[in-house]
Design a protein around this motif. Structure first.
Motif, PDB file in Angstrom:
ATOM      1  N   PRO A 263      -1.972  85.195  21.807  1.00 48.97           N
ATOM      2  CA  PRO A 263      -0.834  84.254  21.184  1.00 48.97           C
ATOM      3  C   PRO A 263       0.408  84.379  21.862  1.00 48.97           C
ATOM      4  O   PRO A 263       0.836  85.464  22.115  1.00 48.97           O
ATOM      5  CB  PRO A 263      -1.002  84.519  19.576  1.00 48.97           C
ATOM      6  N   ILE A 268       6.942  83.434  16.226  1.00 50.80           N
ATOM      7  CA  ILE A 268       5.847  83.551  15.464  1.00 50.80           C
ATOM      8  C   ILE A 268       6.038  84.248  13.928  1.00 50.80           C
ATOM      9  O   ILE A 268       5.281  84.126  13.033  1.00 50.80           O
ATOM     10  CB  ILE A 268       4.871  84.492  16.360  1.00 50.80           C
ATOM     11  N   LYS A 271       5.726  82.970  10.105  1.00 56.54           N
ATOM     12  CA  LYS A 271       4.736  81.674  10.482  1.00 56.54           C
ATOM     13  C   LYS A 271       3.384  82.215   9.807  1.00 56.54           C
ATOM     14  O   LYS A 271       3.034  83.224   9.716  1.00 56.54           O
ATOM     15  CB  LYS A 271       4.432  81.223  11.791  1.00 56.54           C
ATOM     16  N   GLN A 272       2.792  80.903   9.576  1.00 52.20           N
ATOM     17  CA  GLN A 272       1.381  81.411   8.954  1.00 52.20           C
ATOM     18  C   GLN A 272       0.385  80.992  10.120  1.00 52.20           C
ATOM     19  O   GLN A 272       0.395  80.043  10.658  1.00 52.20           O
ATOM     20  CB  GLN A 272       0.965  80.281   7.800  1.00 52.20           C
ATOM     21  N   GLU A 273      -0.687  81.997  10.233  1.00 54.90           N
ATOM     22  CA  GLU A 273      -1.391  81.926  11.706  1.00 54.90           C
ATOM     23  C   GLU A 273      -2.995  81.532  10.841  1.00 54.90           C
ATOM     24  O   GLU A 273      -3.364  82.328   9.814  1.00 54.90           O
ATOM     25  CB  GLU A 273      -1.551  83.120  12.412  1.00 54.90           C
ATOM     26  N   THR A 274      -3.688  81.014  11.646  1.00 53.86           N
ATOM     27  CA  THR A 274      -5.298  80.658  11.206  1.00 53.86           C
ATOM     28  C   THR A 274      -5.923  81.724  11.828  1.00 53.86           C
ATOM     29  O   THR A 274      -6.031  81.716  13.093  1.00 53.86           O
ATOM     30  CB  THR A 274      -5.477  79.248  11.358  1.00 53.86           C
ATOM     31  N   LYS A 280      -6.255  82.637   6.537  1.00 51.40           N
ATOM     32  CA  LYS A 280      -4.560  82.135   6.936  1.00 51.40           C
ATOM     33  C   LYS A 280      -3.973  83.859   6.664  1.00 51.40           C
ATOM     34  O   LYS A 280      -4.267  84.433   5.562  1.00 51.40           O
ATOM     35  CB  LYS A 280      -3.832  81.294   5.904  1.00 51.40           C
ATOM     36  N   VAL A 283       2.734  86.069   9.350  1.00 56.35           N
ATOM     37  CA  VAL A 283       3.142  86.917  10.299  1.00 56.35           C
ATOM     38  C   VAL A 283       4.405  88.013   9.659  1.00 56.35           C
ATOM     39  O   VAL A 283       5.300  87.350   9.752  1.00 56.35           O
ATOM     40  CB  VAL A 283       3.504  86.519  11.656  1.00 56.35           C
ATOM     41  N   VAL A 300      -6.339  86.023  15.861  1.00 58.75           N
ATOM     42  CA  VAL A 300      -6.064  84.691  15.693  1.00 58.75           C
ATOM     43  C   VAL A 300      -6.989  83.801  16.236  1.00 58.75           C
ATOM     44  O   VAL A 300      -7.330  84.175  17.284  1.00 58.75           O
ATOM     45  CB  VAL A 300      -4.475  84.529  16.219  1.00 58.75           C
TER      46      VAL A 300
END
Ligand code: CUA
Length: 330
Positions: A263, A268, A271-274, A280, A283, A300
């Protein structure tokens, strides 16, 4: 007003301190009133129902549901009030204001290392401005320590391999004692530091001047020998160097919109990552650290499990610097 002797001389030096003290006083008064009521009733009953003659017989009492329920409900109400009050305070303690000034604390046997965004490192001394929220991002290089500032009514463990946070807003200029409140080995009892609270303009000057001369002057001749080391590079810049040296840039782009093997790290942080399993994650410092140590744990979505672990490869200082660097990418 009655105040407990042990803290009658303790200044209230943070915005939190008066709130903690009010709750503390409340619990103290409730406890005192309950104690007097219970002991008073006990003494009264001893005399009131004592055996007066040989033929006095204690009546057999099966119960009094009104009295019992009243006591139970009353006690529950008091306990729930204390719980709710504590919960509100706790939420305030764990959530720092967004504009807080961030400072890194590294605990080790047996000293406190303080690092600023501009790369300045102090030992056993934390310099902060008055009236501004400060967020400490803390970790330990070896065992559990605990950062404890009685004047601020704040205490938080430092955990090896993870970040913990602590925020406060100092309301009194001057020096405040820091203790280690977690037994950490032979010199635990000597693991002291000072929080030095400066007026905002004084703090700005301290930062601009590089701090070295001033810190040396203010701590000279005092025990506990705090000292400062001025580094030429700031923390994020140090992180950028580590990023290049360890080859991170082979897989992670730092420019907007560019994606390599892993990624992109641009923007980043926060932020919310899936993740691959659909869950979820936000970060934050702990997620970044975990991704360096156990990269496969929270992959991720859409990226292959190719990253090697950096456990044992990166020092705590390097991890801190990398986190600062990732934060700066926006
Ligand atoms: Cu560090 Cu006790």
């Amino acid at each position: 007003m009655f105040r407990l002797l042990s803290r009658s001389s303790l200044p209230q030096a943070s915005t939190l301190a008066p709130k903690v003290d009010v709750l503390y006083d409340f619990i103290l008064w409730i406890s005192l009133i309950s104690f007097v009521a219970v002991i008073g009733a006990l003494i009264y009953f001893v005399f009131r129902y004592r055996r007066r003659t040989e033929s006095d017989k204690t009546p057999y009492i099966t119960g009094h549901s009104v009295a019992e329920n009243a006591v139970a409900v009353g006690l529950l109400a008091v306990v729930m009030a204390i719980f709710a009050w504590g919960w509100i305070g706790y939420k305030e303690i764990i959530q720092s204001p967004a504009e807080a000034l961030e400072i890194q604390i590294l605990g080790r046997q047996w000293l406190w290392q303080v690092e600023y965004d501009n790369g300045r490192t102090l030992v056993n001394e934390l310099v902060v401005p008055k009236g501004k929220p400060v967020q400490l991002i803390m970790t330990s290089a070896d065992v559990l320590h605990s950062f404890y500032v009685p004047d601020f009514r704040l205490k938080q463990d430092l955990v090896p391999g993870a970040y913990t946070k602590l925020w406060f807003e100092a309301t009194e200029a001057g020096e405040h004692q820091v203790f280690c409140a977690e037994y950490c080995g032979t010199a635990h009892a000597q693991m002291f530091a000072k929080v030095k609270v400066l007026e905002p303009e004084e703090y700005a000057r301290w930062q601009a001047e590089g701090g070295q001369a001033q810190v040396a002057a203010t701590t000279g001749g005092k025990k506990g020998a705090a000292h400062s080391v001025h580094l030429a590079v700031n923390l994020a810049e140090k992180g950028r160097q580590v990023f290049t040296q360890k080859g991170c840039m082979a897989c992670h782009a730092v420019e907007k919109g560019k994606i390599l093997v892993g990624p992109s790290l641009f923007g980043i942080f926060g932020k919310q990552e899936t993740l691959a399993d659909g869950s979820k994650v936000v970060v934050d410092e702990n997620y970044l650290r975990e991704s360096l140590m156990d990269p496969q744990l929270k992959l991720v979505k859409g990226f292959p499990p190719l990253m090697p672990t950096f456990r044992g490869v990166l020092t705590d200082e390097e991890v801190n610097a990398l986190v600062a660097y990732v934060k700066s990418l926006k």
